[in-house]
Design an enzyme around this catalytic site. Structure first.
Site, PDB file in Angstrom:
ATOM      1  N   HIS A  12       0.831  -1.220   0.000  1.00 57.29           N
ATOM      2  CA  HIS A  12       0.000   0.000   0.000  1.00 57.29           C
ATOM      3  C   HIS A  12       0.866   1.271   0.000  1.00 57.29           C
ATOM      4  O   HIS A  12       0.482   2.290   0.590  1.00 57.29           O
ATOM      5  CB  HIS A  12      -1.007  -0.032   1.161  1.00 57.29           C
ATOM      6  CG  HIS A  12      -0.404  -0.107   2.531  1.00 57.29           C
ATOM      7  ND1 HIS A  12      -0.914  -0.893   3.531  1.00 57.29           N
ATOM      8  CD2 HIS A  12       0.674   0.517   3.070  1.00 57.29           C
ATOM      9  CE1 HIS A  12      -0.176  -0.739   4.624  1.00 57.29           C
ATOM     10  NE2 HIS A  12       0.786   0.115   4.369  1.00 57.29           N
ATOM     11  N   HIS A  59      -1.178   4.856   9.809  1.00 61.23           N
ATOM     12  CA  HIS A  59       0.175   5.406   9.933  1.00 61.23           C
ATOM     13  C   HIS A  59       0.120   6.701  10.739  1.00 61.23           C
ATOM     14  O   HIS A  59       0.401   7.783  10.218  1.00 61.23           O
ATOM     15  CB  HIS A  59       0.781   5.642   8.554  1.00 61.23           C
ATOM     16  CG  HIS A  59       0.804   4.409   7.683  1.00 61.23           C
ATOM     17  ND1 HIS A  59      -0.317   3.915   7.057  1.00 61.23           N
ATOM     18  CD2 HIS A  59       1.811   3.574   7.350  1.00 61.23           C
ATOM     19  CE1 HIS A  59       0.015   2.820   6.368  1.00 61.23           C
ATOM     20  NE2 HIS A  59       1.286   2.589   6.532  1.00 61.23           N
ATOM     21  N   HIS A 193      10.790  -3.929   3.219  1.00 54.60           N
ATOM     22  CA  HIS A 193      11.215  -2.537   3.119  1.00 54.60           C
ATOM     23  C   HIS A 193      11.636  -2.003   4.477  1.00 54.60           C
ATOM     24  O   HIS A 193      11.132  -2.418   5.510  1.00 54.60           O
ATOM     25  CB  HIS A 193      10.160  -1.635   2.468  1.00 54.60           C
ATOM     26  CG  HIS A 193       8.843  -1.467   3.179  1.00 54.60           C
ATOM     27  ND1 HIS A 193       8.014  -2.507   3.532  1.00 54.60           N
ATOM     28  CD2 HIS A 193       8.197  -0.340   3.567  1.00 54.60           C
ATOM     29  CE1 HIS A 193       6.906  -2.031   4.091  1.00 54.60           C
ATOM     30  NE2 HIS A 193       6.990  -0.721   4.141  1.00 54.60           N
ATOM     31  N   GLU A 240       4.753  -5.461   8.304  1.00 51.41           N
ATOM     32  CA  GLU A 240       3.396  -5.259   7.760  1.00 51.41           C
ATOM     33  C   GLU A 240       2.829  -6.549   7.164  1.00 51.41           C
ATOM     34  O   GLU A 240       1.616  -6.713   7.058  1.00 51.41           O
ATOM     35  CB  GLU A 240       3.409  -4.164   6.678  1.00 51.41           C
ATOM     36  CG  GLU A 240       3.643  -2.771   7.245  1.00 51.41           C
ATOM     37  CD  GLU A 240       3.476  -1.671   6.203  1.00 51.41           C
ATOM     38  OE1 GLU A 240       3.324  -0.526   6.611  1.00 51.41           O
ATOM     39  OE2 GLU A 240       3.501  -1.952   4.978  1.00 51.41           O
TER      40      GLU A 240
HETATM   41 FE   LIG Z   1       2.256   0.939   5.611  1.00 52.05          FE
END
Ligand SMILES: [Fe+2]
Length: 278
Positions: A12, A59, A193, A240
């Protein structure tokens, strides 16, 4: 009765949303990313669900660091778009399914998964970017969306196994809902990431490929991956991916892989995407 017929996972990445909103999808950097979703857009046009249970993480948009629910289920009729610093994204408002959400909350909490009930919750790129990737830029989203926000921002996030089992409980809840609804569950985030520190920009294609290979046929092995292994192998934000396990847990033990896509890089991350059918 309501039925979960398929699941989908996708990154996302916020920059993907910005690329769509700013009309950059055909630029050389972005074109291969969006091409990777062409099949998926055609597939979902033919299999549009009535409701999506969309697993994502907030977030620090709806929740600040003052209040961090591990699992927050959006039970409202509607969810406003969060302003993440550049104004809200120019996308349709997200319409929920309050009745199904309340039913899921009741079923899952009585099943001993203590969700937070969110009757008001702004939704950020974690939720809207996947919608944009799959549905493009419509005037209104073609289905209802029940947001399920998971804390993967501040330690300790839930384990993959807890997420997988919550998926089972969600499936049981949906299947006991007394309306004929075709439901999809989406798991978002990932893949490898890291956004900060000396290892910023870390990508681990071997880890990601193994995850994509196993999420369909062998999710139990993924559910056993400990936090430290995510951190070491997939970077600080790779955690995530536990959210994909909620999606997987909500599907049948046996699933069919319809499509997958993997691309590096998009804004310092590995983009991963898979569609699984019951
Ligand atoms: Fe995220």
């Amino acid at each position: 009765m309501a039925e979960i017929f398929a699941g989908l996972a996708t990154s996302h990445v916020p920059a993907i949303g910005a690329a769509i909103d700013l009309g950059k999808t055909q630029e050389p950097y972005w074109k291969p990313v969006f091409q990777g979703y062409e099949f998926s857009k055609r597939w979902i046009a033919e299999h549009t669900p009535d409701v999506i249970i969309l697993v994502y993480n907030d977030h620090a948009s709806a929740f600040s660091l003052e209040l961090i629910p591990t699992f927050a289920l959006g039970c409202a009729e509607e969810f406003a778009l969060a302003d993440e610093g550049w104004g809200p994204r120019p996308v349709p408002v997200v319409r929920g399914h309050a009745e199904l959400a309340a039913h899921i909350a009741q079923s899952v909490i009585l099943d001993e998964f203590d969700l937070t009930i969110a009757n008001k919750m702004d939704v950020d790129h974690g939720l809207t970017v996947p919608l944009s990737l799959m549905f493009g830029q419509p005037d209104a989203w073609p289905c209802r969306v029940i947001p399920l926000a998971v804390n993967v921002v501040q330690y300790p996030p839930p384990t993959g196994n807890r997420c997988f089992n919550l998926g089972h409980a969600i499936r049981k809840a949906v299947e006991s809902f007394d309306q004929d609804l075709r439901v999809m569950v989406w798991g978002t985030g990932g893949m490898s990431h890291q956004l900060q520190g000396p290892r910023a920009g870390l990508i681990n294609k071997v880890f990601d490929t193994n995850f994509l290979d196993k999420i369909g046929p062998d999710p139990q092995s993924l559910a056993r991956i400990p936090h430290l292994e995510y951190l070491r192998e997939s970077g600080s934000e790779g955690i995530e991916m536990v959210m994909w396990l909620i999606m997987r847990g909500a599907l049948n033990p046996k699933v069919r892989e319809i499509y997958r896509f993997y691309h590096v890089p998009a804004s310092n991350t590995a983009v991963g995407h898979i569609i699984l059918e019951n």
